[in-house]
Design an enzyme around this catalytic site. Structure first.
Site, PDB file in Angstrom:
ATOM      1  N   ARG A  56       0.838  -1.199   0.000  1.00  0.00           N
ATOM      2  CA  ARG A  56       0.000   0.000   0.000  1.00  0.00           C
ATOM      3  C   ARG A  56       0.877   1.256   0.000  1.00  0.00           C
ATOM      4  O   ARG A  56       0.610   2.217  -0.700  1.00  0.00           O
ATOM      5  CB  ARG A  56      -0.954  -0.005   1.203  1.00  0.00           C
ATOM      6  CG  ARG A  56      -1.903   1.136   1.196  1.00  0.00           C
ATOM      7  CD  ARG A  56      -3.085   1.045   2.175  1.00  0.00           C
ATOM      8  NE  ARG A  56      -3.076  -0.036   3.119  1.00  0.00           N
ATOM      9  CZ  ARG A  56      -2.483  -0.006   4.319  1.00  0.00           C
ATOM     10  NH1 ARG A  56      -1.824   1.069   4.722  1.00  0.00           N
ATOM     11  NH2 ARG A  56      -2.543  -1.048   5.121  1.00  0.00           N
ATOM     12  N   TYR A 110     -14.928  20.048 -12.815  1.00  0.00           N
ATOM     13  CA  TYR A 110     -15.492  18.731 -13.112  1.00  0.00           C
ATOM     14  C   TYR A 110     -16.619  18.456 -12.111  1.00  0.00           C
ATOM     15  O   TYR A 110     -16.465  18.693 -10.911  1.00  0.00           O
ATOM     16  CB  TYR A 110     -14.386  17.671 -13.032  1.00  0.00           C
ATOM     17  CG  TYR A 110     -14.902  16.269 -12.966  1.00  0.00           C
ATOM     18  CD1 TYR A 110     -15.761  15.784 -13.957  1.00  0.00           C
ATOM     19  CD2 TYR A 110     -14.564  15.421 -11.916  1.00  0.00           C
ATOM     20  CE1 TYR A 110     -16.266  14.497 -13.890  1.00  0.00           C
ATOM     21  CE2 TYR A 110     -15.052  14.128 -11.855  1.00  0.00           C
ATOM     22  CZ  TYR A 110     -15.908  13.672 -12.840  1.00  0.00           C
ATOM     23  OH  TYR A 110     -16.408  12.401 -12.775  1.00  0.00           O
ATOM     24  N   ASP A 183      -5.851  21.368 -11.031  1.00  0.00           N
ATOM     25  CA  ASP A 183      -6.182  20.121 -11.725  1.00  0.00           C
ATOM     26  C   ASP A 183      -5.799  20.320 -13.189  1.00  0.00           C
ATOM     27  O   ASP A 183      -6.436  21.093 -13.903  1.00  0.00           O
ATOM     28  CB  ASP A 183      -7.682  19.846 -11.559  1.00  0.00           C
ATOM     29  CG  ASP A 183      -8.116  18.537 -12.201  1.00  0.00           C
ATOM     30  OD1 ASP A 183      -7.456  18.102 -13.166  1.00  0.00           O
ATOM     31  OD2 ASP A 183      -9.138  17.972 -11.758  1.00  0.00           O
ATOM     32  N   LYS A 208      -7.347  10.057 -18.206  1.00  0.00           N
ATOM     33  CA  LYS A 208      -7.567  10.867 -19.404  1.00  0.00           C
ATOM     34  C   LYS A 208      -6.307  10.891 -20.282  1.00  0.00           C
ATOM     35  O   LYS A 208      -5.876   9.856 -20.738  1.00  0.00           O
ATOM     36  CB  LYS A 208      -8.016  12.272 -18.980  1.00  0.00           C
ATOM     37  CG  LYS A 208      -9.135  12.266 -17.928  1.00  0.00           C
ATOM     38  CD  LYS A 208     -10.376  11.579 -18.458  1.00  0.00           C
ATOM     39  CE  LYS A 208     -11.607  11.644 -17.590  1.00  0.00           C
ATOM     40  NZ  LYS A 208     -11.519  11.400 -16.188  1.00  0.00           N
TER      41      LYS A 208
HETATM   42  N1  PLP Z   1     -10.592  16.100 -12.859  1.00  0.00           N
HETATM   43  C1  PLP Z   1     -11.146  16.318 -14.057  1.00  0.00           C
HETATM   44  C2  PLP Z   1     -10.913  17.642 -14.746  1.00  0.00           C
HETATM   45  C3  PLP Z   1     -11.953  15.342 -14.653  1.00  0.00           C
HETATM   46  O1  PLP Z   1     -12.523  15.602 -15.850  1.00  0.00           O
HETATM   47  C4  PLP Z   1     -12.164  14.125 -13.961  1.00  0.00           C
HETATM   48  C5  PLP Z   1     -13.018  13.070 -14.545  1.00  0.00           C
HETATM   49  O2  PLP Z   1     -13.653  13.251 -15.564  1.00  0.00           O
HETATM   50  C6  PLP Z   1     -11.579  13.930 -12.720  1.00  0.00           C
HETATM   51  C7  PLP Z   1     -10.788  14.937 -12.198  1.00  0.00           C
HETATM   52  C8  PLP Z   1     -11.797  12.677 -11.937  1.00  0.00           C
HETATM   53  O3  PLP Z   1     -10.983  11.659 -12.422  1.00  0.00           O
HETATM   54  P1  PLP Z   1     -11.338  10.109 -12.287  1.00  0.00           P
HETATM   55  O4  PLP Z   1     -12.492   9.829 -13.173  1.00  0.00           O
HETATM   56  O5  PLP Z   1     -10.079   9.426 -12.697  1.00  0.00           O
HETATM   57  O6  PLP Z   1     -11.670   9.864 -10.845  1.00  0.00           O
END
Ligand code: PLP
Length: 396
Positions: A56, A110, A183, A208
């Site tokens: 972990r 998001y 982010d 992504k």
């Molecule tokens: N941040 C952004 C800008 C996203 O578009 C997403 C998911 O679409 C996330 C975070 C969350 O990522 P995850 O789906 O890998 O949990």
């Protein structure tokens, strides 16, 4: 502040994506980082191990990926931590805070991030959140209280593709000693590196662009050089909370990153051609895309902090919900699905799909209307993608 070229002494990103942060396997010289599928490490006597104790906390495949993404985002001395998903990464970063602390956030985020803030952490951890459109103003002094500890930014935002001037907003946040989190999922380090503008932490959904093949879920946090206290606390929290990235997913992502630069460059080329086609189309009311010269302020920010304009494009179609649904069910090259950043082009309806958890009044305020659709442009032939959109626009 002058841009801090953290990657100055590095080869280009297109080189670093190949073996950045990875070492040949000392046991047999295997070229690719192996999948270390083990949960524990041998101790020669109680408490004596070779640097790794339990899966972990440590996994060599995960560590190779952590070093690689950290190198791409923040140069040699930045450090990374791998999580089970982008949201697990986001959630663990919030655990740096204490009950009652206050976070200032970009208003357009998001949907899952906003849901985590409002529906989970507000309720279970007593955190408070204020939202602002930092593409309209960089001012934040009036939002800061003695409890404000962090600012959370996306740029370009999901799904409105608004841009935040990282240099100015980060400077303002630093006056109040806030931890600055960006982010960077929508841009990827090929397009933009927020640590160079003074951000403390970059969060990624590996799901992504970084992995890029829509076949795993993962998250990663990069902490800039010199923030040992934050890195140590996050490493502690990763182990203490346990939302870790598995070795198979780390391997897939390492493999995906080798083509990150070529994928992103090609997708950005395609997006530029698509935007050119859509501009002035009678069925398209508004295009949201960082590379539109007509949007002077946003374009200036894009030129300043982005190396390309990215490959996400949002559109306001001149239609109602039924028309938008017809459009979304008619595309063939663009597959109707949530997510983004893969080799394949995807299309979605944020109000019904990715941002359904955002309250309707907030969606309306942000501009996420019934005719609003989001494209994640992939690496297919640009003409095929354009023809696909053309035939779908005819049915709305
Ligand atoms: N941040 C952004 C800008 C996203 O578009 C997403 C998911 O679409 C996330 C975070 C969350 O990522 P995850 O789906 O890998 O949990």
């Amino acid at each position: 502040m002058i841009k801090d070229n953290l990657r100055n002494n590095r080869p280009a990103i297109s080189t670093d994506v190949i073996f950045g942060g990875q070492k040949l396997d000392p046991n047999n010289g295997a070229l690719m980082t192996p999948i270390y599928a083990n949960s524990t490490f041998i101790q020669s006597e109680p408490g004596v191990h070779q640097g790794m104790e339990y899966g972990r906390g440590d996994n060599p495949t995960r560590h190779a990926l952590e070093r690689c993404v950290a190198l791409l985002e923040g140069g040699e001395d930045a450090r990374g931590l791998g999580f089970a998903s982008g949201l697990a990464a986001t959630d663990t970063v919030l655990s740096l805070l204490e009950s009652g602390d206050h976070v200032i956030a970009m208003d357009d985020l998001y949907g899952g991030t906003r849901r985590l803030f409002e529906q989970v952490r507000k309720k279970t951890s007593g955190l408070n959140f204020s939202y602002r459109n930092f593409s309209e103003t960089s001012e934040l002094d009036d939002l800061v209280t003695e409890k404000t500890k962090m600012i959370w930014l996306e740029t370009p935002t999901n799904p409105m593709l608004r841009l935040v001037d990282l240099e100015v907003v980060i400077q303002n946040a630093k006056k109040h000693d806030l931890i600055v989190v960006v982010d960077n999922t929508f841009a990827s380090p090929v397009v933009q590196r927020p640590l160079e503008w003074g951000a403390d932490i970059v969060v990624h959904s590996l799901t992504k662009y970084l992995n890029g093949h829509s076949d795993m879920i993962g998250g990663l946090v990069v902490i800039r050089d010199g923030l040992d206290e934050i890195y140590d606390r996050l490493a502690y929290l990763l182990n203490a909370i346990g939302a870790v990235l598995g070795p198979f997913d780390a391997f897939l992502c390492l493999r995906g990153i080798k083509t990150l630069d070529v994928r992103v460059q090609r997708a950005c080329d395609n997006a530029e051609k698509i935007v050119k086609f859509l501009s002035g189309h009678p069925k398209v009311k508004t295009i949201y895309y960082p590379g539109l010269e007509s949007n002077k302020e946003q374009y200036t920010i894009a030129k300043k902090q982005m190396d390309r304009f990215g490959a996400m494009v949002s559109l306001d179609l001149d239609t109602d919900l039924d028309g938008a649904k017809r459009f979304l069910s008619t595309t063939k090259c663009f597959t109707l699905a949530e997510s983004l950043g893969g080799v394949e082009s995807l299309i979605e309806h944020p109000a019904i799909m990715t941002h359904a958890s955002v309250p309707a009044d907030v969606r309306a305020e942000l501009g996420i209307h019934d005719g609003f659709v989001r494209l994640s442009v992939g690496i297919e032939d640009a003409n095929d993608l354009i023809n696909d959109l053309q035939q779908a626009l005819e049915v709305i």
